[in-house]
Design a protein around this motif. Structure first.
Motif, PDB file in Angstrom:
ATOM      1  N   ASP A  43       0.701  -3.906   5.500  1.00 51.39           N
ATOM      2  CA  ASP A  43       1.923  -3.156   5.726  1.00 51.39           C
ATOM      3  C   ASP A  43       2.230  -3.111   7.219  1.00 51.39           C
ATOM      4  O   ASP A  43       1.408  -3.471   8.058  1.00 51.39           O
ATOM      5  CB  ASP A  43       1.753  -1.736   5.195  1.00 51.39           C
ATOM      6  N   ASP A 217       1.336   2.368   4.853  1.00 54.50           N
ATOM      7  CA  ASP A 217       0.804   1.418   3.887  1.00 54.50           C
ATOM      8  C   ASP A 217       1.149   1.853   2.462  1.00 54.50           C
ATOM      9  O   ASP A 217       1.942   2.764   2.250  1.00 54.50           O
ATOM     10  CB  ASP A 217      -0.708   1.281   4.066  1.00 54.50           C
ATOM     11  N   HIS A 218       0.550   1.181   1.493  1.00 55.24           N
ATOM     12  CA  HIS A 218       0.842   1.427   0.085  1.00 55.24           C
ATOM     13  C   HIS A 218      -0.355   2.065  -0.616  1.00 55.24           C
ATOM     14  O   HIS A 218      -1.506   1.701  -0.361  1.00 55.24           O
ATOM     15  CB  HIS A 218       1.179   0.112  -0.620  1.00 55.24           C
ATOM     16  N   ASP A 221       0.590  -1.460  -5.107  1.00 49.00           N
ATOM     17  CA  ASP A 221       1.522  -2.502  -4.689  1.00 49.00           C
ATOM     18  C   ASP A 221       2.970  -2.040  -4.782  1.00 49.00           C
ATOM     19  O   ASP A 221       3.795  -2.377  -3.930  1.00 49.00           O
ATOM     20  CB  ASP A 221       1.336  -3.758  -5.551  1.00 49.00           C
ATOM     21  N   TYR A 222       3.287  -1.263  -5.814  1.00 49.96           N
ATOM     22  CA  TYR A 222       4.666  -0.828  -6.032  1.00 49.96           C
ATOM     23  C   TYR A 222       4.974   0.514  -5.384  1.00 49.96           C
ATOM     24  O   TYR A 222       6.119   0.967  -5.421  1.00 49.96           O
ATOM     25  CB  TYR A 222       4.949  -0.722  -7.540  1.00 49.96           C
ATOM     26  N   PRO A 224       4.632   2.732  -1.954  1.00 47.94           N
ATOM     27  CA  PRO A 224       4.285   3.063  -0.576  1.00 47.94           C
ATOM     28  C   PRO A 224       3.991   4.556  -0.446  1.00 47.94           C
ATOM     29  O   PRO A 224       4.529   5.379  -1.190  1.00 47.94           O
ATOM     30  CB  PRO A 224       5.535   2.669   0.219  1.00 47.94           C
ATOM     31  N   TYR A 225       3.138   4.897   0.525  1.00 47.16           N
ATOM     32  CA  TYR A 225       2.808   6.301   0.730  1.00 47.16           C
ATOM     33  C   TYR A 225       4.033   7.131   1.101  1.00 47.16           C
ATOM     34  O   TYR A 225       4.029   8.357   0.925  1.00 47.16           O
ATOM     35  CB  TYR A 225       1.738   6.433   1.809  1.00 47.16           C
TER      36      TYR A 225
END
Length: 431
Positions: A43, A217-218, A221-222, A224-225
């Motif tokens: 990311d 970041d995530h 995968d789908y 994000p934080y």
């Protein structure tokens, strides 16, 4: 006896043959490694802030053992990437690894990117090179984007201070605004570390600002934080503070986004979204909310306890996805002080059949005009004028008012659809 001896010899020979096969290595150039990915795409990261750890697998499915002369980074440590191959760090290279037939290695990758000359995120890239004994070279691309950031370990505001920054600010410790001081923030993005927030004992004025957590970041995968609630503590306005005035600001993914006690709170053209506690909790305060969006909180989106409040042209929507025990969209309650509420041109909706909870007494004074409210129509409609009473069996209700409500991926677009009855009557936040 002879039969058992023969079986024993066969078993020994089979074992020796298997060991021999597993222990053989080839320099045939057609035999190669297999990777679970050809690119490790990280990311966007803040410069000088370590990334999360990413990993991938290296398999030998070639049919024979393979020896690796070296595993190394093409840029020899100049990119900021750190790599561990099967428990050994590249410093700057790993030599003489073996991957037996059918075996595998796990590779871990981290990055601490350097600052760059641009205010915009810049590509950081390197190649992890695997050189086989045969001379074949295979690679996995490592890439991320690095974003320069100004880092605050803690900020104590003891006098009137104005901050405007084109560079995002990473807030690692609380921002404390002392009594008698005002912090003014203009056109600034603040990214708060976990557990960190703003504590206001003086005044906070912000215009054109973003307040959110620091995870870029995530989680998956789908996901994000940035879509996950509870990333930072939020803004706390303590009793007797001058107050908090926000214009064109976005506050998201906090615990209690705004917590105000015995003070003044003003929101204009703001978004308060996805809180793990309250969106706005105000007690014995003067509250003004105009053309704003307050949505998705584990507790109430808006809780007004003993306040003097004015709400106009606002959308309050309770579609918090992570708990069926979510609070109300709008809660108001009398305390030992008179409670007043003027609510106009406002849309209040959510998943529940009744998303408005009110507890008032003879000293309370409230009115709703030109609103769409998801709550049962009361027998006594005094104080309600030109109201659309939303029901769960209406053709357009709840999530159907809005362009996109995706609770699974936590993607929300609260712009009104033209077919919504709120759109025609210009109810709710005007985009």
């Amino acid at each position: 006896m002879m039969k058992r001896l023969s079986l024993f010899l066969i078993a020994v020979l089979t074992l020796l043959t298997a060991c021999s096969d597993n222990d053989s290595f080839t320099t045939d150039r057609s035999h190669r490694l297999t990777f679970t990915c050809d690119t490790v795409l990280m990311d966007t990261l803040f410069a000088k802030v370590p990334s999360s750890t990413y990993s991938f697998w290296v398999y030998n499915q070639s049919g024979d053992g393979l020896r690796l002369r070296t595993v190394r980074l093409e840029r020899a440590g100049q990119s900021g990437f750190r790599v561990n191959v099967d428990g050994t760090f590249l410093n700057p290279v790993v030599n003489d690894l073996e991957v037996r037939k059918g075996d595998s290695l796990r590779v871990f990758v981290e990055l601490t990117a350097f600052e760059n000359a641009s205010p915009d995120p810049q590509l950081v890239e390197d190649n992890l090179l695997f050189t086989l004994e045969s001379g074949v070279e295979q690679k996995v691309n490592l890439r991320s984007y690095s974003w320069n950031v100004e880092k605050w370990d803690q900020l104590n505001v003891t006098s009137n201070t104005t901050i405007e920054s084109a560079t995002p600010i990473l807030v690692m410790g609380d921002i404390n605004i002392a009594k008698g001081a005002t912090l003014t923030l203009n056109n600034t993005e603040l990214y708060f570390h976990s557990g960190v927030g703003i504590i206001v004992n003086g005044g906070l004025v912000a215009e054109g600002c973003l307040f959110r957590g620091d995870r870029l970041d995530h989680m998956f995968d789908y996901l994000p934080y940035d879509r996950v609630s509870g990333q930072w503590r939020g803004v706390t306005v303590n009793p007797k503070a001058v107050g908090c005035s926000l214009t064109d600001c976005d506050i998201r993914n906090a615990c209690d986004a705004l917590h105000a006690d015995s003070t003044v709170v003003s929101l204009s053209d703001c978004v308060v979204h996805n809180s793990k506690g309250f969106g706005l909790w105000a007690h014995d305060s003067q509250v003004s909310i105009n053309n704003s969006l307050l949505t998705n909180s584990l507790n109430d989106c808006v809780a007004l306890l003993g306040c003097e409040a004015v709400i106009d042209q606002t959308t309050i929507a309770q579609f918090y996805p992570l708990s069926a025990l979510r609070g109300a969209a709008l809660r108001f309650k009398a305390t030992d002080k008179p409670f007043t509420l003027e609510c106009s041109n406002t849309l209040v909706t959510g998943y529940a059949d009744d998303v408005i909870q009110g507890e008032v007494d003879e000293n309370s004074d409230y009115s709703f005009s030109n609103c769409l409210l998801r709550t049962p129509e009361p027998e006594n409609t005094e104080g309600f004028n030109d109201i659309i009473w939303e029901k769960k069996d209406d053709d357009i209700q709840g999530t159907k008012h809005f362009v996109l409500i995706d609770g699974e991926k936590m993607i929300y677009d609260f712009r009104l659809k033209e077919e919504s009855p709120a759109y025609e009557k210009e109810i709710g936040k005007q985009q």
